[in-house]
Design an enzyme around this catalytic site. Structure first.
Site, short mmCIF file in Angstrom:
data_model
loop_
_atom_site.label_atom_id
_atom_site.label_comp_id
_atom_site.label_asym_id
_atom_site.label_seq_id
_atom_site.Cartn_x
_atom_site.Cartn_y
_atom_site.Cartn_z
N TYR A 170 0.69 -1.25 -0.04
CA TYR A 170 -0.09 -0.09 -0.02
C TYR A 170 0.95 1.28 0.10
CZ TYR A 170 -3.82 -3.17 1.35
OH TYR A 170 -4.73 -4.47 1.33
N ALA A 314 -7.21 -12.35 13.49
CA ALA A 314 -8.39 -11.83 12.52
C ALA A 314 -9.15 -12.88 12.07
CB ALA A 314 -7.46 -11.10 11.59
#
Ligand code: FAD
Ligand code: NAP
Ligand code: SF4
Length: 677
Positions: A170, A314
């Site tokens: 990113y 997660a």
């Protein structure tokens, strides 16, 4: 406070920044798609509070974009966008004021998927849809200001902190790596210049939010890129961020474009936490580690070894929102374990679908599907204890129905008993353990070794009959299909028939690939041994070359079988496999020398092997064994007999529709039926 007897590290509080978390279990950031729907506030609140009530210590939300070029659906750059977030933070803090919730700020940079995506340089990612526009100096300043503004708005929205993601390919991470940062101004070139952007982002964020707000930074402690960050750079960045006021460093281990799997089911549990442990020695602030930590004993071991201060779980929170409470109460055998298949979570994210979970169809649908107690219990017969029958039975019984579950086999699980035998799919045992325990707990009358026929059901007089009899493997009408060389995948996986040295596999779907894996595999499963896994994927944990990868094409151990995997479709072989995991299976088999052929017509099977034609040209795959993995047909003999007897029943799973059936669809359909029966 007395330490928890079994998980003393997991269940001890920790001071972070100017606050404290009640335990070390963090629900890591996942983009679910809930952020992007019109009623996002309500749905996110329901999704997160279910995990809060399940005992998690801290939550990081899915990524929220700080700027219109940020590339994720949800954005927080205007005061008008605060209200939706306030709905979430209020719900979480009401459910448990001790739980902290931090918002992830995510700018996807060159991966934004729009033509106006931005990056330090116009370098298109291997997986990017567009070449990014190079940011000029003013553009860089605008992005830094956007991060600071977003963090300030997150504070207004009631979050306890922010996580800035500086990894994964990113925006922030593309400043750090030479191959994506070609700049010659103060934002590129030397390491000091390349790290300027993240350091400046953190400095401005800290200034914008003040001292008593958590700032977490997610760093690529190993980016798994050839020519990626060196270990010295990782350490120097982490130290610089600590100096700028970061409260916690969260470690990440990849860029999305890397060719090393880091969370798939073939990755050993907690394979990467040692890297966090090495970085932890260099810093004085707490560290979060992650990747394939799916059960409490794994989390405890990671913390006890000193690899990290907090563990991020997660996907395990999608699979079981109550994981933390179950661990605390000693009910680990009731945990619905994340099997790291990615089928309903990451594969959905990367194909623009709402996230859910293969083993828990309620995940991200908390406002849509529930299992309330019924007033009038029904007597329900379920035939077939594969994933569909198991999911339906356990959820229907949870609602109070009286369920009798039949299976002809001597154990529960249906085809999952085949799947679990494939090297790299060992996690499937966990799903069977979970369902086995649920059958006990919910008082289901389990009748194994019982092949059910219509007479039996008629005699017992159930209120409802659910037929989950699964599938029968397809035997395609190829001349010679009855030749002794032609064998079915069930016989191969169960070891009922021997397999020769030269093999042709008809059908290159999930099962064709799994069979190729099984019959070429040599030695211990890499999923159970970090050293073997590292060797097979070219990772060097010890010497930390740039990116953590050696750059030398890895050799994957093979037992020497010559295997050809075939399909009729002309498209590339393996294209139908999971979006985020298919490439790992293709690469592994290619490295073992498995040949793959598309556009094949099957002519006949005889003593020589498999005769084919490709574009009209005849050919021969010399083979001692021809394994048939040509898909399935629904197994409906019982259903047809019930229809003939006039006994009403409902079909689910493979028995309903075999084409493209997987366990995700089987469990989802079964759960939806259980919710309304
Ligand atoms: P089944 O699992 O086929 O179960 C049907 C059950 O019904 C069987 O136990 C059978 O004994 C029983 N039965 C049938 N007739 C009767 C009768 N008359 N009386 C009593 N009992 C009866 N899916 C994924 O999503 N991800 C994967 O990674 C994956 N890997 C796989 C790997 C392999 C090697 C295989 C073979 C399958 C894999 N699958 C995978 C597919 C997945 O297992 C199936 O989609 C799923 O099991 C279908 O569930 P089901 O309950 O409909 O049927
Ligand atoms: P599949 O994925 O549908 O593949 C069937 C294969 O058989 C295809 O390669 C198909 O290719 C071929 N085929 C179909 N009809 C044929 C015919 N008449 N003659 C010859 N070949 C034929 O099914 P599967 O491999 O049996 O897997 C079953 C289910 O389990 C799938 O839904 C799959 O998703 C799931 N599964 C998933 C995984 C995973 O890792 N996610 C692993 C295993 C299984 P052509 O038509 O091009 O020849
Ligand atoms: Fe885990 Fe698979 Fe569920 Fe994703 S879909 S959370 S990987 S079990």
């Amino acid at each position: 406070m007395t330490a928890h007897a079994k998980y003393p590290h997991v269940f001890s509080p920790l001071k972070i920044g100017t606050t404290e978390i009640k335990n070390r279990i963090l629900m890591g950031s996942m983009h679910t798609g809930l952020e992007d729907v019109p009623d996002a506030g309500e749905r996110l609140a329901a999704y997160f509070t279910e995990r809060v009530r399940g005992g998690v210590g801290m939550i990081i939300t899915g990524g929220i974009s700080p700027h219109p070029t940020g590339g994720v659906g949800a954005k927080l750059s205007e005061p008008s966008e605060v209200a939706m977030h306030r709905q979430v933070t209020d719900a979480v803090h009401t459910a448990d004021p001790a739980v902290k919730i931090c918002m992830q700020i995510l700018h996807t940079g060159p991966l934004a998927g729009t033509p106006d995506c931005v990056a330090p340089s116009a370098v298109r990612s291997r997986i990017g849809r567009y070449a990014p526009r190079e940011l000029d100096e003013a553009g860089i300043e605008e992005q830094i200001a956007a991060f600071a503004n977003c963090a300030a708005l997150a504070r207004q929205a009631g979050y306890d902190g922010v996580e800035i993601i500086g990894s994964a390919g990113y925006l922030i991470s593309t400043f750090l790596v030479e191959k994506t940062n070609l700049r010659t101004d103060k934002w590129g070139g030397s390491w000091e210049n390349r790290m300027r952007f993240p350091v400046e982002v953190v400095r401005r964020v800290r200034a914008a939010v003040g001292p008593d707000f958590l700032v977490i930074f997610r760093i690529a402690a190993m980016d798994m890129l050839q020519g990626g960050m060196s270990w010295d750079e990782v350490v120097s960045l982490a130290r610089a961020l600590e100096a700028e006021g970061v409260d916690v460093i969260s470690t990440h281990f990849t860029w999305h474009e890397s060719l090393v799997p880091t969370i798939a089911t073939m990755v050993p549990r907690a394979a990467f936490t040692q890297v966090t442990g090495q970085l932890r020695k260099e810093l004085s602030i707490p560290l979060i580690t992650s990747n394939r930590i799916n059960m409490p004993d794994v989390a405890e071991a990671v913390l006890a070894r000193g690899d990290a201060d907090i563990v991020s779980m997660a996907r395990p929170m999608l699979a079981d929102p109550d994981l933390a409470n179950k661990a605390f109460e000693g009910r680990e055998d009731e945990i619905n374990t994340c099997i790291a298949c990615n089928q309903a979570c990451l594969d959905h994210t990367f194909t623009g679908q709402m996230t859910s979970c293969l083993v828990n169809a309620r995940a991200c649908r908390e406002t849509e599907i529930s299992f309330p107690r019924v007033n009038t219990a029904k007597r329900i017969a379920v035939i077939g204890a594969g994933p569909a029958g198991l999911a339906f039975s356990t959820l229907a019984a949870q609602r109070g129905h009286k369920v009798t579950l039949f299976d002809a086999a001597s154990e529960i699980g249906g085809q999952f008993n085949l799947a679990k035998r494939i090297p790299g799919k060992e996690e499937f045992y966990e799903t069977l353990r979970y369902f086995g325990r649920m059958l006990e707990l919910r008082g289901i009358d389990l009748r194994l070794g019982t092949r059910v026929d219509a007479d039996m059901l008629a005699a017992e007089g159930f209120d409802e009959v659910v037929v989950a009899t699964g599938i029968a493997p397809r035997r395609p009408p190829i001349p010679g299909i009855d030749h002794p060389k032609a064998v079915g995948y069930i016989d191969v996986i169960t070891g009922r028939v021997p397999v020769g040295r030269k093999v042709a596999i008809i059908g290159a779907g999930g099962i064709g690939f799994d069979v190729a894996e099984l019959i070429t595999h040599e030695g211990k499963s890499a999923a159970l041994d970090v050293d073997i896994f590292a060797r097979e994927w070219g990772i060097d944990f010890k010497n930390h070359p740039r990116g953590g990868v050696t750059g030398i094409e890895p050799v994957v151990a093979s037992n020497g079988r010559e295997v050809t995997l075939l399909q009729r479709k002309a498209s590339s072989v393996g294209k139908t496999l999971g979006r985020t995991t298919g490439w790992t299976h293709r690469l592994t088999l290619q490295r073992r020398g498995v040949a793959m052929m598309g556009g094949v017509n099957y002519v006949k099977i005889d003593d020589d092997g498999l005769h084919i034609a490709v574009n009209g040209k005849p050919g021969l795959i010399e083979a001692d064994s021809v394994i048939i993995c040509a898909g399935q047909e629904p197994e409906r003999s019982l259903y047809d007999a019930l229809v003939a007897r006039g006994i009403a029943s409902t079909l689910i799973g493979g028995a309903f529709e075999a084409s493209e059936l997987d366990a995700k669809r089987a469990i989802k359909q079964a759960s939806e039926l259980a919710a309304m029966i």
